[in-house]
Scaffold this motif. Structure first.
Motif, PDB file in Angstrom:
ATOM      1  N   MET A 179      10.987 -24.054 -40.671  1.00 60.84           N
ATOM      2  CA  MET A 179      11.676 -23.509 -39.505  1.00 60.84           C
ATOM      3  C   MET A 179      12.052 -22.068 -39.793  1.00 60.84           C
ATOM      4  O   MET A 179      12.471 -21.729 -40.896  1.00 60.84           O
ATOM      5  N   THR A 180      11.900 -21.202 -38.815  1.00 58.28           N
ATOM      6  CA  THR A 180      12.208 -19.794 -38.973  1.00 58.28           C
ATOM      7  C   THR A 180      13.503 -19.467 -38.275  1.00 58.28           C
ATOM      8  O   THR A 180      13.918 -20.115 -37.318  1.00 58.28           O
ATOM      9  N   VAL A 181      14.174 -18.430 -38.774  1.00 60.05           N
ATOM     10  CA  VAL A 181      15.406 -17.953 -38.182  1.00 60.05           C
ATOM     11  C   VAL A 181      15.042 -16.922 -37.126  1.00 60.05           C
ATOM     12  O   VAL A 181      14.387 -15.926 -37.417  1.00 60.05           O
ATOM     13  N   ALA A 182      15.458 -17.171 -35.882  1.00 62.25           N
ATOM     14  CA  ALA A 182      15.057 -16.323 -34.771  1.00 62.25           C
ATOM     15  C   ALA A 182      15.609 -14.915 -34.956  1.00 62.25           C
ATOM     16  O   ALA A 182      16.799 -14.725 -35.224  1.00 62.25           O
ATOM     17  N   GLY A 183      14.722 -13.929 -34.805  1.00 59.20           N
ATOM     18  CA  GLY A 183      15.134 -12.538 -34.843  1.00 59.20           C
ATOM     19  C   GLY A 183      15.194 -11.919 -36.225  1.00 59.20           C
ATOM     20  O   GLY A 183      15.473 -10.724 -36.336  1.00 59.20           O
ATOM     21  N   PHE A 184      14.949 -12.677 -37.292  1.00 62.60           N
ATOM     22  CA  PHE A 184      15.048 -12.161 -38.646  1.00 62.60           C
ATOM     23  C   PHE A 184      13.648 -12.116 -39.266  1.00 62.60           C
ATOM     24  O   PHE A 184      12.868 -13.061 -39.134  1.00 62.60           O
ATOM     25  N   THR A 185      13.370 -11.003 -39.933  1.00 61.65           N
ATOM     26  CA  THR A 185      12.101 -10.835 -40.625  1.00 61.65           C
ATOM     27  C   THR A 185      12.368 -10.307 -42.026  1.00 61.65           C
ATOM     28  O   THR A 185      13.422  -9.726 -42.307  1.00 61.65           O
ATOM     29  N   VAL A 186      11.394 -10.491 -42.884  1.00 61.48           N
ATOM     30  CA  VAL A 186      11.483 -10.011 -44.263  1.00 61.48           C
ATOM     31  C   VAL A 186      10.202  -9.246 -44.579  1.00 61.48           C
ATOM     32  O   VAL A 186       9.130  -9.564 -44.052  1.00 61.48           O
ATOM     33  N   PRO A 187      10.283  -8.196 -45.422  1.00 62.96           N
ATOM     34  CA  PRO A 187       9.060  -7.465 -45.781  1.00 62.96           C
ATOM     35  C   PRO A 187       8.216  -8.253 -46.758  1.00 62.96           C
ATOM     36  O   PRO A 187       8.718  -9.000 -47.599  1.00 62.96           O
ATOM     37  N   ARG A 188       6.924  -8.066 -46.635  1.00 62.39           N
ATOM     38  CA  ARG A 188       5.980  -8.730 -47.525  1.00 62.39           C
ATOM     39  C   ARG A 188       4.798  -7.803 -47.759  1.00 62.39           C
ATOM     40  O   ARG A 188       4.291  -7.172 -46.830  1.00 62.39           O
ATOM     41  N   GLN A 189       4.379  -7.691 -49.012  1.00 65.70           N
ATOM     42  CA  GLN A 189       3.231  -6.866 -49.357  1.00 65.70           C
ATOM     43  C   GLN A 189       1.977  -7.728 -49.453  1.00 65.70           C
ATOM     44  O   GLN A 189       2.033  -8.875 -49.894  1.00 65.70           O
ATOM     45  N   PHE A 190       0.873  -7.159 -49.050  1.00 69.19           N
ATOM     46  CA  PHE A 190      -0.424  -7.826 -49.154  1.00 69.19           C
ATOM     47  C   PHE A 190      -1.473  -6.769 -49.442  1.00 69.19           C
ATOM     48  O   PHE A 190      -1.219  -5.564 -49.380  1.00 69.19           O
ATOM     49  N   SER A 191      -2.650  -7.207 -49.786  1.00 66.12           N
ATOM     50  CA  SER A 191      -3.725  -6.306 -50.169  1.00 66.12           C
ATOM     51  C   SER A 191      -4.954  -6.571 -49.311  1.00 66.12           C
ATOM     52  O   SER A 191      -5.142  -7.664 -48.779  1.00 66.12           O
ATOM     53  N   PHE A 192      -5.788  -5.571 -49.200  1.00 61.51           N
ATOM     54  CA  PHE A 192      -7.072  -5.671 -48.507  1.00 61.51           C
ATOM     55  C   PHE A 192      -7.997  -4.620 -49.093  1.00 61.51           C
ATOM     56  O   PHE A 192      -7.560  -3.705 -49.812  1.00 61.51           O
ATOM     57  N   THR A 193      -9.262  -4.754 -48.801  1.00 60.00           N
ATOM     58  CA  THR A 193     -10.269  -3.825 -49.317  1.00 60.00           C
ATOM     59  C   THR A 193     -11.029  -3.194 -48.164  1.00 60.00           C
ATOM     60  O   THR A 193     -11.228  -3.819 -47.114  1.00 60.00           O
ATOM     61  N   THR A 194     -11.455  -1.988 -48.366  1.00 59.83           N
ATOM     62  CA  THR A 194     -12.273  -1.276 -47.398  1.00 59.83           C
ATOM     63  C   THR A 194     -13.117  -0.251 -48.141  1.00 59.83           C
ATOM     64  O   THR A 194     -12.883   0.025 -49.332  1.00 59.83           O
ATOM     65  N   ARG A 195     -14.084   0.307 -47.449  1.00 59.62           N
ATOM     66  CA  ARG A 195     -14.981   1.299 -48.042  1.00 59.62           C
ATOM     67  C   ARG A 195     -15.003   2.557 -47.168  1.00 59.62           C
ATOM     68  O   ARG A 195     -14.978   2.456 -45.935  1.00 59.62           O
ATOM     69  N   PRO A 196     -15.046   3.729 -47.785  1.00 57.85           N
ATOM     70  CA  PRO A 196     -15.126   4.955 -46.976  1.00 57.85           C
ATOM     71  C   PRO A 196     -16.479   5.098 -46.304  1.00 57.85           C
ATOM     72  O   PRO A 196     -17.514   4.728 -46.870  1.00 57.85           O
ATOM     73  N   TYR A 197     -16.463   5.617 -45.094  1.00 58.04           N
ATOM     74  CA  TYR A 197     -17.712   5.874 -44.392  1.00 58.04           C
ATOM     75  C   TYR A 197     -17.916   7.356 -44.116  1.00 58.04           C
ATOM     76  O   TYR A 197     -18.917   7.746 -43.497  1.00 58.04           O
ATOM     77  N   ALA A 198     -17.006   8.211 -44.547  1.00 55.17           N
ATOM     78  CA  ALA A 198     -17.159   9.651 -44.381  1.00 55.17           C
ATOM     79  C   ALA A 198     -16.338  10.335 -45.454  1.00 55.17           C
ATOM     80  O   ALA A 198     -15.311   9.831 -45.903  1.00 55.17           O
ATOM     81  N   ALA A 199     -16.809  11.517 -45.878  1.00 54.42           N
ATOM     82  CA  ALA A 199     -16.125  12.312 -46.894  1.00 54.42           C
ATOM     83  C   ALA A 199     -16.222  13.777 -46.511  1.00 54.42           C
ATOM     84  O   ALA A 199     -17.292  14.258 -46.116  1.00 54.42           O
ATOM     85  N   ILE A 200     -15.090  14.483 -46.640  1.00 51.42           N
ATOM     86  CA  ILE A 200     -15.013  15.900 -46.255  1.00 51.42           C
ATOM     87  C   ILE A 200     -14.296  16.649 -47.362  1.00 51.42           C
ATOM     88  O   ILE A 200     -13.274  16.184 -47.887  1.00 51.42           O
ATOM     89  N   ASP A 201     -14.823  17.813 -47.718  1.00 48.61           N
ATOM     90  CA  ASP A 201     -14.160  18.687 -48.680  1.00 48.61           C
ATOM     91  C   ASP A 201     -12.902  19.261 -48.037  1.00 48.61           C
ATOM     92  O   ASP A 201     -12.959  19.842 -46.954  1.00 48.61           O
ATOM     93  N   ASP A 202     -11.770  19.098 -48.691  1.00 47.77           N
ATOM     94  CA  ASP A 202     -10.501  19.504 -48.091  1.00 47.77           C
ATOM     95  C   ASP A 202     -10.364  21.017 -47.995  1.00 47.77           C
ATOM     96  O   ASP A 202      -9.654  21.521 -47.119  1.00 47.77           O
ATOM     97  N   ALA A 203     -11.041  21.779 -48.839  1.00 43.88           N
ATOM     98  CA  ALA A 203     -10.907  23.236 -48.821  1.00 43.88           C
ATOM     99  C   ALA A 203     -11.827  23.884 -47.802  1.00 43.88           C
ATOM    100  O   ALA A 203     -11.432  24.825 -47.098  1.00 43.88           O
ATOM    101  N   THR A 204     -13.055  23.406 -47.699  1.00 45.61           N
ATOM    102  CA  THR A 204     -14.041  24.044 -46.820  1.00 45.61           C
ATOM    103  C   THR A 204     -14.345  23.243 -45.563  1.00 45.61           C
ATOM    104  O   THR A 204     -15.080  23.744 -44.701  1.00 45.61           O
TER     105      THR A 204
END
Length: 604
Positions: free
Chosen positions: A1-26
């Motif tokens: 049973m959950t307490v109405a209106g109250f939440t707690v933080p929770r950390q989780f992980s996921f993975t992804t891959r980059p699909y674009a790369a840009i040089d920050d200077a140029t």
């Protein structure tokens, strides 16, 4: 049973891959192959420095300092690994004329100190067992304090090592020395990765807008950078998985950079708010028993004013044949290991030309064994989350607030033969518990660990020993006139212990709540069906849009029918790609559309 209106933080992980790369200077577009090479250069520098620092610190004095938690001046060591290493003077060494930013050094020291702190408990346990070992009888004396307790399986392994060392010391005529972890094993091999969370914005920072994650990180432009100018910032753009778009995520954390066979992988973490659960308010619990035949089975117990009731009709998880596939892969990997070990023994005494051939064969066998391990890891992860999803749906349909699982630290696989014991010991139970806790927290259900002893052997009603009239998989109590499947009866016991001890659960940081005392109350069988009927998702039908050709007259055609797909992946709908690829693996190109975010741009 959950307490109405109250939440707690929770950390989780996921993975992804980059699909674009840009040089920050140029602001010039970069190819993903170039990014993989530059990340490889940085990971090589981090891996070499971490291995050198680990080998230099692999001594008993290091673990004494970490166990005491104090520096040379008596001050308490901070929790941050890189700060503790800087205070103790544990700094890595780099090759001559190679420039590495101080923030990269933070990553190296943080990963090294984290590994050493994890092994400090093992060093303390080995020293405690060595002090309680009797070389005359070859046995361990019982522990006198709670700090001397270690799992029985770990204690048996250390006892065998202590007995072997005592025999060698007796033959040499010397006393048996106290054993430390540095005497048992060498420096551990660490994974080549870069945890950017140990650094600050000078090395990397992250932004998230419109379901797109942008990571700005410094990468070397040369294999051996000689100055600050050879470390340039790069903006990597990656797509956030679709299942995270509707979740209440409040914070995104810096990822960990890993390279695999497909290129750069971002192992990210985030913080979200989930409904908080009240263990004392729930009246229904689900008990999950780890089964040797399948991953797990579940049963439900409900608390009523007149006591605990259950219909003793459990639910058994259907792994759709993946358990058999995992057993086959495990047997194949063990066969490759034995074959490689035999060739290694032959190569030790073989002529040079024969030794070279044997070493090539050993390398091939090791590569095949590594590939099998990767495949087993992927199947175990999919199996764990599929099991967690079905178990949580089963608990939510019953209105349960608690899911009780067997405590894995007290659970040992024995009595089923050498093959079955090894197979059950290598099952992904820990991954299944983590996946179950993660999935259950999203709906406000708490997963607690309960004692495992006697759950399959004792009657939930009278707590007497059960009989086995129908073999190993059946259980029956003639006194209470209840019984059925052995795993379902164990699930009733686990749910009962979760309900009775939920108000005395012990919470520790980073772990699920634990119930350490198994209380008993009779669970009577009710005639009404209290447990829900689990849904059975049907497989997707394999459709072919190619029209059938009319065979020529007088020719008998061999009809080939494709086999139906039967796995857990058939029940998951593929996510539609919502992003375009703006980079290439070989040559930087102008922005153009692509069919997939990550897979379509990486050449096979």
């Amino acid at each position: 049973m959950t307490v109405a209106g109250f939440t707690v933080p929770r950390q989780f992980s996921f993975t992804t891959r980059p699909y674009a790369a840009i040089d920050d200077a140029t602001d010039a577009s970069l190819g993903l192959d170039d990014i993989d090479v530059r990340v490889r250069w940085m990971l090589d520098l981090i891996g070499a420095a971490q291995s050198e620092l680990m080998a230099r610190l692999w001594q008993p004095a290091t673990f004494d300092v970490l166990a005491a938690g104090r520096d040379g001046q008596g001050r308490k060591l901070p929790m941050q690994g890189h700060v503790a290493a800087a205070r103790l003077g544990w700094n890595p060494f780099y090759p001559t004329d190679v420039y590495v930013p101080s923030r990269v050094t933070r990553v190296v020291t943080s990963q090294t100190i984290g590994t050493l702190r994890t092994l400090a408990y093992r060093d303390h346990a080995i020293g405690s067992l060595s002090a309680r070992f009797d070389p005359v009888t070859g046995r361990l004396t019982p522990p006198t304090t709670a700090g001397e307790y270690v799992p029985s399986g770990f204690a048996r392994g250390v006892a065998r090592q202590l007995a072997a060392r005592s025999r060698s010391a007796a033959s040499a005529g010397g006393p048996t020395p106290r054993l430390r972890i540095t005497d048992v094993q060498g420096p551990p091999q660490t994974c080549v990765m870069a945890r950017l969370s140990a650094a600050d914005r000078q090395l990397a920072h992250i932004t998230v807008t419109d379901a797109v994650l942008t990571l700005t990180v410094k990468l070397p432009t040369h294999e051996a950078p000689t100055g600050r100018a050879q470390w340039q910032r790069v903006r990597l753009t990656a797509a956030i998985p679709p299942h995270l778009h509707t979740r209440a995520i409040t914070d995104w954390h810096l990822p960990t950079l890993v390279l695999d066979h497909r290129g750069l992988l971002l192992a990210c973490a985030a913080t979200e708010h989930v409904p908080t659960a009240d263990l004392s308010a729930g009246a229904t619990a689900v008990g999950v028993d780890w089964s040797p035949s399948t991953l797990g089975a579940a049963a439900i117990v409900t608390e009523r004013p007149d006591g605990l009731v259950s219909d003793y009709r459990g639910w058994t998880y259907d792994d759709r044949g993946l358990g058999i596939k995992l057993a086959r892969l495990q047997a194949e990997g063990q066969h490759l290991h034995r074959k490689a070990a035999r060739l290694t023994r032959l190569a030790a005494t073989a002529p040079p030309e024969v030794r070279a051939e044997l070493e090539e064969k050993i390398a091939v066998l090791d590569a095949h064994r590594t590939a099998i391990g990767v495949k087993r890891g992927k199947i175990n992860r999919e199996l764990a989350f599929h099991f967690a999803r079905h178990t949580v749906d089963y608990a939510a349909a019953a209105g349960a607030a608690v899911i009780g699982v067997e405590d894995l630290t007290t659970l040992e696989t024995r009595g089923h033969g050498r093959v079955n014991n090894n197979r059950a010991a290598q099952s992904a139970r820990r991954k299944a518990v983590d996946a179950l806790a993660h999935t259950a927290a999203g709906v406000g259900v708490t997963v607690v660990s309960v004692p495992a002893r006697g759950t399959s052997a004792l009657c939930p009603g009278c707590n007497d020993k059960l009989s086995r009239p129908g073999g190993y998989h059946r259980a029956w109590c003639a006194r209470c006139n209840v019984g059925g499947n052995r795993d379902h009866v164990a699930g009733v016991n686990l749910a009962k212990r979760a309900l009775l001890g939920r108000r005395k659960a012990i919470r520790q940081r980073g772990q699920n709540p634990q119930i350490r005392i198994a209380e008993h109350a009779p669970v009577r069988q009710c005639r009404a069906k209290t447990s829900p009927t689990p849904s059975r998702p049907r497989h997707r039908r394999v459709r072919r849009s190619v029209p059938t050709a009319t065979p020529p007259v007088g020719v008998n055609q061999i009809r080939i029918v494709p086999a139906p797909q039967a796995s857990v992946w058939d029940t998951v709908k593929p996510a539609a790609a919502s992003h375009v690829v703006t980079g290439s693996r070989d040559v930087p190109t102008s922005p153009a559309s692509a069919a997939s975010v990550a897979d379509s741009m990486r050449f096979k």
